[in-house]
Design an enzyme around this catalytic site. Structure first.
Site, mmCIF file in Angstrom:
data_model
loop_
_atom_site.group_PDB
_atom_site.id
_atom_site.type_symbol
_atom_site.label_atom_id
_atom_site.label_comp_id
_atom_site.label_asym_id
_atom_site.label_seq_id
_atom_site.Cartn_x
_atom_site.Cartn_y
_atom_site.Cartn_z
ATOM 1 N N ASN A 194 15.677 5.246 -19.885
ATOM 2 C CA ASN A 194 14.477 4.669 -20.497
ATOM 3 C C ASN A 194 13.295 4.968 -19.582
ATOM 4 O O ASN A 194 13.463 5.498 -18.473
ATOM 5 C CB ASN A 194 14.649 3.174 -20.777
ATOM 6 C CG ASN A 194 14.883 2.350 -19.522
ATOM 7 O OD1 ASN A 194 14.324 2.606 -18.462
ATOM 8 N ND2 ASN A 194 15.740 1.346 -19.630
ATOM 9 N N LEU A 195 12.102 4.639 -20.007
ATOM 10 C CA LEU A 195 10.903 5.027 -19.260
ATOM 11 C C LEU A 195 10.895 4.412 -17.865
ATOM 12 O O LEU A 195 10.531 5.073 -16.887
ATOM 13 C CB LEU A 195 9.656 4.612 -20.030
ATOM 14 C CG LEU A 195 8.314 5.005 -19.396
ATOM 15 C CD1 LEU A 195 8.220 6.511 -19.208
ATOM 16 C CD2 LEU A 195 7.149 4.477 -20.230
ATOM 17 N N SER A 196 11.320 3.148 -17.767
ATOM 18 C CA SER A 196 11.328 2.486 -16.464
ATOM 19 C C SER A 196 12.300 3.177 -15.511
ATOM 20 O O SER A 196 11.965 3.416 -14.337
ATOM 21 C CB SER A 196 11.713 1.016 -16.638
ATOM 22 O OG SER A 196 11.832 0.381 -15.387
ATOM 23 N N GLU A 197 13.483 3.519 -16.003
ATOM 24 C CA GLU A 197 14.469 4.208 -15.173
ATOM 25 C C GLU A 197 13.966 5.582 -14.763
ATOM 26 O O GLU A 197 14.169 6.016 -13.617
ATOM 27 C CB GLU A 197 15.789 4.329 -15.930
ATOM 28 C CG GLU A 197 16.477 2.998 -16.177
ATOM 29 C CD GLU A 197 17.561 3.062 -17.244
ATOM 30 O OE1 GLU A 197 18.407 2.145 -17.282
ATOM 31 O OE2 GLU A 197 17.546 4.026 -18.048
ATOM 32 N N ASP A 263 22.685 1.711 -25.961
ATOM 33 C CA ASP A 263 24.048 2.093 -26.345
ATOM 34 C C ASP A 263 24.051 2.777 -27.707
ATOM 35 O O ASP A 263 24.781 3.745 -27.939
ATOM 36 C CB ASP A 263 24.952 0.868 -26.398
ATOM 37 C CG ASP A 263 25.136 0.205 -25.042
ATOM 38 O OD1 ASP A 263 24.909 0.877 -24.025
ATOM 39 O OD2 ASP A 263 25.508 -0.978 -25.011
#
Length: 473
Positions: A194-197, A263
Protein backbone atom coordinates in the site's frame (compact mmCIF):
# COMPACT_ATOMS: atom_id res chain seq x y z
CA UNK A 1 -10.10 -1.92 -21.01
CA UNK A 2 -12.69 -4.62 -21.65
CA UNK A 3 -13.04 -7.10 -18.80
CA UNK A 4 -14.32 -10.66 -18.79
CA UNK A 5 -14.68 -13.38 -16.17
CA UNK A 6 -11.62 -15.68 -16.14
CA UNK A 7 -11.80 -19.49 -15.93
CA UNK A 8 -10.80 -19.64 -12.28
CA UNK A 9 -11.53 -23.36 -12.03
CA UNK A 10 -8.37 -24.03 -14.03
CA UNK A 11 -6.13 -21.70 -12.01
CA UNK A 12 -4.44 -23.48 -9.06
CA UNK A 13 -2.72 -21.10 -6.63
CA UNK A 14 -0.45 -21.81 -3.66
CA UNK A 15 -0.46 -19.33 -0.76
CA UNK A 16 2.35 -19.28 1.81
CA UNK A 17 2.42 -16.91 4.74
CA UNK A 18 1.18 -15.74 8.10
CA UNK A 19 -2.02 -17.48 9.07
CA UNK A 20 -4.33 -15.96 11.67
CA UNK A 21 -7.86 -16.27 12.96
CA UNK A 22 -10.19 -13.28 12.91
CA UNK A 23 -12.66 -13.78 15.76
CA UNK A 24 -15.71 -11.57 16.26
CA UNK A 25 -17.80 -11.20 19.41
CA UNK A 26 -21.14 -9.64 18.47
CA UNK A 27 -23.57 -8.23 21.00
CA UNK A 28 -25.77 -5.36 22.03
CA UNK A 29 -24.84 -2.42 24.24
CA UNK A 30 -27.42 -0.73 26.46
CA UNK A 31 -25.45 0.56 29.42
CA UNK A 32 -22.13 1.89 30.65
CA UNK A 33 -20.06 -0.19 33.06
CA UNK A 34 -20.15 0.98 36.70
CA UNK A 35 -16.48 -0.04 36.94
CA UNK A 36 -15.18 2.27 34.21
CA UNK A 37 -16.59 4.64 31.55
CA UNK A 38 -16.86 1.91 28.91
CA UNK A 39 -19.87 0.26 27.23
CA UNK A 40 -20.94 -3.18 28.40
CA UNK A 41 -21.35 -5.63 25.51
CA UNK A 42 -23.59 -8.64 26.07
CA UNK A 43 -22.05 -11.20 23.72
CA UNK A 44 -24.77 -12.97 21.74
CA UNK A 45 -22.85 -14.44 18.82
CA UNK A 46 -19.25 -15.55 18.21
CA UNK A 47 -17.93 -15.75 14.66
CA UNK A 48 -14.60 -17.10 13.40
CA UNK A 49 -13.17 -16.18 10.00
CA UNK A 50 -9.81 -17.11 8.44
CA UNK A 51 -7.47 -14.12 8.40
CA UNK A 52 -4.12 -13.13 6.93
CA UNK A 53 -2.76 -15.71 4.49
CA UNK A 54 -5.77 -17.91 5.31
CA UNK A 55 -8.10 -15.14 4.11
CA UNK A 56 -6.10 -14.88 0.87
CA UNK A 57 -6.53 -18.62 0.27
CA UNK A 58 -10.22 -18.38 1.19
CA UNK A 59 -10.74 -15.55 -1.32
CA UNK A 60 -9.04 -17.57 -4.05
CA UNK A 61 -11.27 -20.56 -3.34
CA UNK A 62 -14.38 -18.35 -3.25
CA UNK A 63 -13.59 -17.27 -6.82
CA UNK A 64 -13.63 -20.94 -7.82
CA UNK A 65 -9.88 -21.45 -8.14
CA UNK A 66 -8.11 -24.45 -6.55
CA UNK A 67 -6.31 -23.03 -3.49
CA UNK A 68 -3.59 -24.54 -1.31
CA UNK A 69 -2.20 -22.94 1.84
CA UNK A 70 1.00 -23.45 3.84
CA UNK A 71 1.38 -21.66 7.17
CA UNK A 72 2.28 -21.86 10.83
CA UNK A 73 -0.14 -22.08 13.77
CA UNK A 74 -0.22 -23.13 17.36
CA UNK A 75 -1.48 -26.55 18.32
CA UNK A 76 -4.76 -25.31 19.77
CA UNK A 77 -8.49 -24.73 19.35
CA UNK A 78 -7.95 -21.70 17.10
CA UNK A 79 -5.91 -23.81 14.68
CA UNK A 80 -8.70 -26.40 14.66
CA UNK A 81 -11.23 -23.67 13.86
CA UNK A 82 -9.07 -22.45 10.98
CA UNK A 83 -8.60 -25.96 9.61
CA UNK A 84 -12.32 -26.69 9.68
CA UNK A 85 -13.29 -23.38 8.05
CA UNK A 86 -10.75 -23.73 5.27
CA UNK A 87 -11.59 -27.37 4.62
CA UNK A 88 -15.26 -26.44 4.36
CA UNK A 89 -14.37 -23.81 1.75
CA UNK A 90 -12.34 -26.28 -0.32
CA UNK A 91 -8.89 -24.96 0.65
CA UNK A 92 -6.11 -27.52 1.02
CA UNK A 93 -4.45 -26.27 4.21
CA UNK A 94 -1.14 -27.61 5.52
CA UNK A 95 -0.10 -26.13 8.86
CA UNK A 96 3.17 -26.46 10.74
CA UNK A 97 1.73 -26.64 14.28
CA UNK A 98 3.98 -25.34 17.05
CA UNK A 99 3.26 -26.70 20.52
CA UNK A 100 2.96 -24.33 23.48
CA UNK A 101 2.44 -21.28 21.28
CA UNK A 102 -0.90 -19.67 20.45
CA UNK A 103 -2.29 -19.42 16.97
CA UNK A 104 -2.44 -15.72 16.07
CA UNK A 105 -5.95 -14.49 16.90
CA UNK A 106 -7.38 -11.03 16.28
CA UNK A 107 -10.43 -10.69 18.52
CA UNK A 108 -12.83 -7.88 17.67
CA UNK A 109 -15.70 -6.85 19.93
CA UNK A 110 -18.59 -5.65 17.77
CA UNK A 111 -21.86 -3.90 18.56
CA UNK A 112 -24.38 -2.52 16.09
CA UNK A 113 -21.92 -3.17 13.23
CA UNK A 114 -19.25 -1.05 14.93
CA UNK A 115 -15.90 -2.27 16.20
CA UNK A 116 -15.47 -1.25 19.83
CA UNK A 117 -12.22 -3.03 20.67
CA UNK A 118 -9.57 -5.32 19.15
CA UNK A 119 -7.52 -7.73 21.25
CA UNK A 120 -4.53 -9.56 19.74
CA UNK A 121 -3.23 -12.94 20.89
CA UNK A 122 0.17 -13.62 19.34
CA UNK A 123 3.80 -14.47 19.93
CA UNK A 124 6.60 -14.65 17.33
CA UNK A 125 6.89 -18.16 15.89
CA UNK A 126 10.20 -19.99 16.18
CA UNK A 127 9.81 -21.96 12.95
CA UNK A 128 12.19 -23.95 10.81
CA UNK A 129 12.32 -22.05 7.47
CA UNK A 130 13.91 -25.00 5.69
CA UNK A 131 11.05 -27.29 6.71
CA UNK A 132 8.50 -24.80 5.37
CA UNK A 133 10.51 -24.43 2.16
CA UNK A 134 10.59 -28.20 1.66
CA UNK A 135 6.80 -28.37 2.04
CA UNK A 136 6.34 -25.58 -0.49
CA UNK A 137 8.78 -27.18 -2.92
CA UNK A 138 6.73 -30.39 -2.80
CA UNK A 139 3.47 -28.54 -3.52
CA UNK A 140 4.67 -26.37 -6.42
CA UNK A 141 4.04 -29.09 -9.01
CA UNK A 142 1.07 -28.01 -11.14
CA UNK A 143 0.71 -24.62 -9.44
CA UNK A 144 0.21 -21.58 -11.72
CA UNK A 145 1.01 -18.79 -9.20
CA UNK A 146 2.75 -18.64 -5.79
CA UNK A 147 1.51 -16.01 -3.32
CA UNK A 148 3.63 -14.82 -0.39
CA UNK A 149 1.24 -13.30 2.14
CA UNK A 150 3.62 -11.62 4.56
CA UNK A 151 2.34 -10.01 7.75
CA UNK A 152 5.74 -10.10 9.46
CA UNK A 153 4.60 -12.68 12.03
CA UNK A 154 7.37 -15.18 11.46
CA UNK A 155 6.02 -17.78 9.04
CA UNK A 156 8.07 -16.37 6.16
CA UNK A 157 11.74 -16.36 7.15
CA UNK A 158 13.52 -17.26 3.95
CA UNK A 159 11.69 -15.54 1.14
CA UNK A 160 14.45 -16.12 -1.39
CA UNK A 161 14.27 -19.91 -1.05
CA UNK A 162 10.58 -19.77 -2.00
CA UNK A 163 10.98 -17.19 -4.77
CA UNK A 164 13.86 -19.05 -6.40
CA UNK A 165 12.06 -22.40 -6.14
CA UNK A 166 9.08 -20.94 -7.99
CA UNK A 167 11.18 -19.12 -10.58
CA UNK A 168 13.08 -22.33 -11.34
CA UNK A 169 9.74 -23.82 -12.43
CA UNK A 170 8.58 -20.72 -14.32
CA UNK A 171 5.90 -19.96 -11.72
CA UNK A 172 5.14 -16.25 -11.11
CA UNK A 173 5.52 -15.04 -7.51
CA UNK A 174 3.14 -12.39 -6.15
CA UNK A 175 4.07 -10.94 -2.76
CA UNK A 176 2.17 -8.73 -0.32
CA UNK A 177 5.17 -7.13 1.44
CA UNK A 178 5.68 -5.93 4.99
CA UNK A 179 8.49 -4.33 6.93
CA UNK A 180 11.29 -1.90 6.16
CA UNK A 181 13.40 -4.18 3.96
CA UNK A 182 11.92 -5.05 0.58
CA UNK A 183 15.17 -6.66 -0.59
CA UNK A 184 13.83 -9.96 0.77
CA UNK A 185 11.36 -9.93 -2.16
CA UNK A 186 14.09 -9.57 -4.78
CA UNK A 187 13.14 -11.32 -8.02
CA UNK A 188 9.40 -11.46 -7.34
CA UNK A 189 7.09 -11.14 -10.34
CA UNK A 190 4.92 -8.58 -8.55
CA UNK A 191 4.73 -6.96 -5.13
CA UNK A 192 1.65 -5.12 -3.87
CA UNK A 193 2.49 -2.62 -1.11
CA UNK A 194 0.00 0.00 0.00
CA UNK A 195 1.12 3.62 -0.28
CA UNK A 196 2.28 3.83 3.33
CA UNK A 197 4.37 0.67 3.00
CA UNK A 198 5.80 1.90 -0.30
CA UNK A 199 6.77 5.30 1.12
CA UNK A 200 8.43 3.62 4.11
CA UNK A 201 10.90 2.13 1.62
CA UNK A 202 11.34 4.89 -0.97
CA UNK A 203 10.45 8.02 1.00
CA UNK A 204 7.48 10.35 0.68
CA UNK A 205 5.97 10.91 -2.78
CA UNK A 206 4.93 14.51 -3.46
CA UNK A 207 2.90 13.61 -6.56
CA UNK A 208 2.21 10.80 -9.03
CA UNK A 209 5.28 11.61 -11.10
CA UNK A 210 7.42 11.16 -7.98
CA UNK A 211 5.65 7.89 -7.17
CA UNK A 212 6.27 6.54 -10.68
CA UNK A 213 9.92 7.59 -10.64
CA UNK A 214 10.65 6.04 -7.25
CA UNK A 215 8.70 2.92 -8.17
CA UNK A 216 10.76 2.48 -11.34
CA UNK A 217 13.97 2.72 -9.34
CA UNK A 218 12.70 0.19 -6.80
CA UNK A 219 11.83 -2.29 -9.56
CA UNK A 220 15.30 -1.90 -11.05
CA UNK A 221 17.06 -2.27 -7.68
CA UNK A 222 15.13 -5.42 -6.73
CA UNK A 223 14.74 -7.04 -10.17
CA UNK A 224 10.94 -6.94 -9.85
CA UNK A 225 8.66 -7.89 -12.71
CA UNK A 226 6.07 -5.29 -11.67
CA UNK A 227 4.90 -3.13 -8.78
CA UNK A 228 1.31 -2.41 -7.76
CA UNK A 229 0.82 0.39 -5.23
CA UNK A 230 -2.64 0.39 -3.64
CA UNK A 231 -3.64 3.94 -2.69
CA UNK A 232 -6.95 3.74 -0.83
CA UNK A 233 -9.46 6.28 -2.09
CA UNK A 234 -7.01 7.19 -4.88
CA UNK A 235 -7.20 3.70 -6.41
CA UNK A 236 -4.17 1.77 -7.61
CA UNK A 237 -1.06 2.40 -9.68
CA UNK A 238 0.54 -0.41 -11.68
CA UNK A 239 4.17 0.05 -12.69
CA UNK A 240 6.05 -2.19 -15.13
CA UNK A 241 9.51 -1.74 -16.66
CA UNK A 242 9.30 -0.13 -20.12
CA UNK A 243 5.53 0.49 -19.83
CA UNK A 244 3.61 3.65 -18.99
CA UNK A 245 2.10 3.76 -15.51
CA UNK A 246 -1.48 2.50 -15.26
CA UNK A 247 -3.62 4.44 -12.78
CA UNK A 248 -6.95 2.88 -11.81
CA UNK A 249 -9.54 4.84 -9.79
CA UNK A 250 -11.10 3.41 -6.63
CA UNK A 251 -14.31 1.48 -7.36
CA UNK A 252 -15.93 1.49 -3.91
CA UNK A 253 -19.43 2.99 -3.85
CA UNK A 254 -19.43 3.09 -0.05
CA UNK A 255 -16.53 2.26 2.25
CA UNK A 256 -17.79 0.36 5.28
CA UNK A 257 -14.73 -1.59 6.47
CA UNK A 258 -11.26 -1.84 4.89
CA UNK A 259 -10.32 -4.99 6.87
CA UNK A 260 -8.90 -7.59 4.50
CA UNK A 261 -9.01 -5.37 1.40
CA UNK A 262 -5.33 -6.04 0.68
CA UNK A 263 -5.99 -9.78 0.90
CA UNK A 264 -8.78 -9.41 -1.65
CA UNK A 265 -6.51 -7.53 -4.04
CA UNK A 266 -3.69 -10.05 -4.00
CA UNK A 267 -6.00 -13.07 -4.11
CA UNK A 268 -7.95 -11.77 -7.12
CA UNK A 269 -4.72 -10.77 -8.83
CA UNK A 270 -3.15 -14.17 -8.27
CA UNK A 271 -6.21 -16.13 -9.37
CA UNK A 272 -6.61 -14.00 -12.50
CA UNK A 273 -2.94 -14.39 -13.43
CA UNK A 274 -3.17 -18.13 -12.83
CA UNK A 275 -6.18 -18.19 -15.17
CA UNK A 276 -4.07 -16.63 -17.93
CA UNK A 277 -5.13 -12.98 -17.70
CA UNK A 278 -2.66 -10.29 -18.68
CA UNK A 279 -1.41 -8.24 -15.72
CA UNK A 280 -3.37 -5.01 -16.49
CA UNK A 281 -6.62 -7.00 -16.74
CA UNK A 282 -5.82 -8.90 -13.54
CA UNK A 283 -5.21 -5.59 -11.75
CA UNK A 284 -8.50 -4.18 -13.04
CA UNK A 285 -10.33 -7.24 -11.73
CA UNK A 286 -8.59 -6.88 -8.36
CA UNK A 287 -9.64 -3.23 -8.27
CA UNK A 288 -13.28 -4.21 -8.82
CA UNK A 289 -13.06 -6.87 -6.11
CA UNK A 290 -11.56 -4.40 -3.63
CA UNK A 291 -14.47 -2.06 -4.31
CA UNK A 292 -16.86 -4.84 -3.28
CA UNK A 293 -15.07 -5.99 -0.13
CA UNK A 294 -14.76 -2.57 1.51
CA UNK A 295 -18.56 -2.41 1.47
CA UNK A 296 -18.70 -5.45 3.76
CA UNK A 297 -18.18 -5.77 7.50
CA UNK A 298 -14.95 -7.40 8.66
CA UNK A 299 -12.76 -9.92 6.90
CA UNK A 300 -14.80 -11.16 3.94
CA UNK A 301 -14.32 -13.20 0.76
CA UNK A 302 -15.54 -12.14 -2.69
CA UNK A 303 -17.51 -14.81 -4.54
CA UNK A 304 -17.38 -15.49 -8.25
CA UNK A 305 -21.01 -14.33 -8.77
CA UNK A 306 -20.25 -11.03 -7.01
CA UNK A 307 -17.21 -10.40 -9.20
CA UNK A 308 -19.03 -11.45 -12.37
CA UNK A 309 -21.88 -9.05 -11.59
CA UNK A 310 -19.39 -6.23 -11.00
CA UNK A 311 -17.82 -7.00 -14.40
CA UNK A 312 -21.25 -6.97 -16.05
CA UNK A 313 -22.01 -3.62 -14.46
CA UNK A 314 -18.64 -2.28 -15.57
CA UNK A 315 -19.15 -3.47 -19.15
CA UNK A 316 -22.79 -2.35 -19.30
CA UNK A 317 -24.05 -5.90 -19.77
CA UNK A 318 -25.85 -6.32 -16.46
CA UNK A 319 -29.07 -5.75 -18.44
CA UNK A 320 -29.96 -5.83 -22.12
CA UNK A 321 -29.75 -8.12 -25.13
CA UNK A 322 -27.75 -11.29 -24.40
CA UNK A 323 -26.71 -14.46 -26.16
CA UNK A 324 -27.56 -17.81 -24.63
CA UNK A 325 -24.21 -18.32 -22.85
CA UNK A 326 -24.32 -14.80 -21.40
CA UNK A 327 -27.91 -15.29 -20.30
CA UNK A 328 -27.19 -18.56 -18.51
CA UNK A 329 -24.30 -16.92 -16.64
CA UNK A 330 -26.51 -13.96 -15.73
CA UNK A 331 -29.21 -16.32 -14.45
CA UNK A 332 -26.65 -18.25 -12.38
CA UNK A 333 -25.46 -15.01 -10.81
CA UNK A 334 -29.01 -13.88 -10.10
CA UNK A 335 -29.77 -17.17 -8.36
CA UNK A 336 -26.56 -16.84 -6.33
CA UNK A 337 -28.08 -13.57 -5.08
CA UNK A 338 -31.39 -15.35 -4.26
CA UNK A 339 -33.23 -13.57 -7.07
CA UNK A 340 -36.40 -15.03 -8.59
CA UNK A 341 -36.32 -15.43 -12.40
CA UNK A 342 -39.42 -14.66 -14.50
CA UNK A 343 -39.69 -15.69 -18.17
CA UNK A 344 -42.09 -14.62 -20.90
CA UNK A 345 -42.02 -14.76 -24.68
CA UNK A 346 -43.69 -13.37 -27.76
CA UNK A 347 -43.28 -11.60 -31.09
CA UNK A 348 -43.52 -8.01 -29.77
CA UNK A 349 -43.62 -6.73 -33.34
CA UNK A 350 -45.00 -3.27 -32.62
CA UNK A 351 -44.63 -2.42 -28.96
CA UNK A 352 -47.75 -0.78 -27.55
CA UNK A 353 -49.29 0.18 -24.19
CA UNK A 354 -50.66 -3.31 -23.67
CA UNK A 355 -47.20 -4.81 -23.97
CA UNK A 356 -45.72 -2.30 -21.51
CA UNK A 357 -48.41 -2.95 -18.91
CA UNK A 358 -48.12 -6.70 -19.34
CA UNK A 359 -44.31 -6.66 -18.99
CA UNK A 360 -44.56 -4.54 -15.84
CA UNK A 361 -47.01 -7.06 -14.40
CA UNK A 362 -44.71 -9.92 -15.38
CA UNK A 363 -41.70 -8.27 -13.73
CA UNK A 364 -43.72 -7.93 -10.52
CA UNK A 365 -43.80 -11.75 -10.27
CA UNK A 366 -40.10 -11.89 -9.38
CA UNK A 367 -36.75 -10.08 -9.35
CA UNK A 368 -35.49 -10.54 -12.93
CA UNK A 369 -37.49 -10.65 -16.16
CA UNK A 370 -36.32 -12.48 -19.28
CA UNK A 371 -38.16 -11.71 -22.52
CA UNK A 372 -37.64 -14.28 -25.29
CA UNK A 373 -38.44 -12.90 -28.74
CA UNK A 374 -39.38 -14.87 -31.88
CA UNK A 375 -36.89 -14.20 -34.66
CA UNK A 376 -38.08 -12.89 -38.03
CA UNK A 377 -38.55 -16.28 -39.69
CA UNK A 378 -40.63 -17.67 -36.82
CA UNK A 379 -42.80 -14.51 -36.74
CA UNK A 380 -43.49 -14.94 -40.46
CA UNK A 381 -44.54 -18.54 -39.86
CA UNK A 382 -46.84 -17.50 -37.03
CA UNK A 383 -48.29 -14.25 -38.39
CA UNK A 384 -48.09 -14.70 -42.17
CA UNK A 385 -46.59 -12.68 -45.05
CA UNK A 386 -45.64 -9.08 -44.30
CA UNK A 387 -44.74 -9.76 -40.70
CA UNK A 388 -42.78 -8.83 -38.77
CA UNK A 389 -42.99 -5.10 -39.35
CA UNK A 390 -39.80 -4.58 -37.33
CA UNK A 391 -36.73 -6.81 -37.53
CA UNK A 392 -35.73 -8.87 -34.50
CA UNK A 393 -32.74 -6.70 -33.59
CA UNK A 394 -34.97 -3.60 -33.49
CA UNK A 395 -37.66 -5.36 -31.49
CA UNK A 396 -35.10 -6.55 -28.95
CA UNK A 397 -33.50 -3.10 -28.68
CA UNK A 398 -36.86 -1.51 -27.83
CA UNK A 399 -37.69 -4.20 -25.26
CA UNK A 400 -34.26 -3.86 -23.64
CA UNK A 401 -34.95 -0.16 -23.13
CA UNK A 402 -37.93 -0.83 -20.86
CA UNK A 403 -37.35 -0.54 -17.14
CA UNK A 404 -39.29 -3.72 -16.43
CA UNK A 405 -37.09 -5.89 -18.67
CA UNK A 406 -33.73 -7.22 -17.53
CA UNK A 407 -32.62 -9.53 -20.33
CA UNK A 408 -33.76 -10.07 -23.92
CA UNK A 409 -32.91 -13.08 -26.08
CA UNK A 410 -34.16 -14.29 -29.44
CA UNK A 411 -35.13 -17.83 -30.49
CA UNK A 412 -35.73 -19.35 -33.92
CA UNK A 413 -38.01 -22.29 -33.10
CA UNK A 414 -41.76 -22.03 -33.11
CA UNK A 415 -41.83 -22.27 -29.32
CA UNK A 416 -39.38 -21.31 -26.51
CA UNK A 417 -39.35 -24.83 -25.07
CA UNK A 418 -35.61 -25.39 -25.63
CA UNK A 419 -34.86 -22.09 -23.87
CA UNK A 420 -37.09 -23.04 -20.97
CA UNK A 421 -35.28 -26.34 -20.50
CA UNK A 422 -31.93 -24.54 -20.24
CA UNK A 423 -32.92 -21.42 -18.30
CA UNK A 424 -35.38 -23.15 -15.91
CA UNK A 425 -37.12 -19.94 -14.80
CA UNK A 426 -38.86 -19.83 -11.45
CA UNK A 427 -41.98 -18.33 -13.07
CA UNK A 428 -43.31 -18.69 -16.63
CA UNK A 429 -45.74 -15.90 -17.50
CA UNK A 430 -48.08 -15.52 -20.48
CA UNK A 431 -50.76 -13.00 -21.28
CA UNK A 432 -54.13 -14.11 -22.60
CA UNK A 433 -57.52 -15.55 -21.82
CA UNK A 434 -56.64 -19.26 -21.90
CA UNK A 435 -55.92 -21.78 -19.14
CA UNK A 436 -52.53 -22.58 -17.66
CA UNK A 437 -52.59 -26.03 -19.29
CA UNK A 438 -52.66 -24.28 -22.69
CA UNK A 439 -49.45 -22.29 -22.05
CA UNK A 440 -46.59 -23.60 -24.19
CA UNK A 441 -43.86 -24.93 -21.90
CA UNK A 442 -46.09 -25.11 -18.83
CA UNK A 443 -45.40 -28.83 -18.47
CA UNK A 444 -41.64 -28.23 -18.60
CA UNK A 445 -41.73 -25.59 -15.87
CA UNK A 446 -44.15 -27.52 -13.68
CA UNK A 447 -41.97 -30.66 -13.91
CA UNK A 448 -39.08 -29.04 -12.01
CA UNK A 449 -41.34 -27.23 -9.53
CA UNK A 450 -41.63 -23.84 -11.22
CA UNK A 451 -44.74 -21.67 -11.34
CA UNK A 452 -46.89 -20.87 -14.39
CA UNK A 453 -49.10 -17.77 -14.40
CA UNK A 454 -51.50 -16.28 -16.95
CA UNK A 455 -51.92 -12.51 -16.82
CA UNK A 456 -54.82 -10.70 -18.42
CA UNK A 457 -54.34 -8.54 -21.50
CA UNK A 458 -55.02 -4.80 -21.63
CA UNK A 459 -58.21 -4.22 -23.59
CA UNK A 460 -58.13 -2.49 -26.99
CA UNK A 461 -54.38 -3.16 -27.39
CA UNK A 462 -53.46 -5.43 -30.28
CA UNK A 463 -50.50 -5.43 -32.64
CA UNK A 464 -52.61 -6.99 -35.39
CA UNK A 465 -55.27 -4.30 -34.97
CA UNK A 466 -52.62 -1.57 -35.12
CA UNK A 467 -51.15 -3.05 -38.31
CA UNK A 468 -54.60 -3.26 -39.94
CA UNK A 469 -55.39 0.33 -38.97
CA UNK A 470 -52.15 1.55 -40.53
CA UNK A 471 -52.78 -0.42 -43.71
CA UNK A 472 -56.38 0.84 -44.05
CA UNK A 473 -55.29 4.42 -43.66
Amino acid sequence: MKLSMPRFDQAPVLVVGDVMLDRYWHGGTSRISPEAPVPVVKVEHIEDRPGGAANVALNIAALGAPASLVGVTGDDEAADSLTNSLKGAGVRAIFQRIAHQPTIVKLRVMSRHQQLLRIDFEEPFATDPLALGAEVDRLLEGIKVLVLSDYGKGALKNHQVLIQAARARGIPVVADPKGKDFSIYRGASLITPNLSEFETIVGGCVDEHDLVSKGAQLMQDLDLGALLVTRGEHGMTLLRPDHPALHLPARAREVFDVTGAGDTVISTLAAALAAGEELPHAVALANLAAGIVVGKLGTAAISAPELRRAIQREEGSERGVLGLEQLLLAVDDARAHNERIVFTNGCFDILHAGHVTYLEQARAQGDRLIVAVNDDASVSRLKGPGRPINSVDRRMAVLAGLGAVDWVISFSEGTPENLLRQVKPDVLVKGGDYGIDQVVGADIVAAYGGTVKVLGLVENSSTTAIVEKIRNN
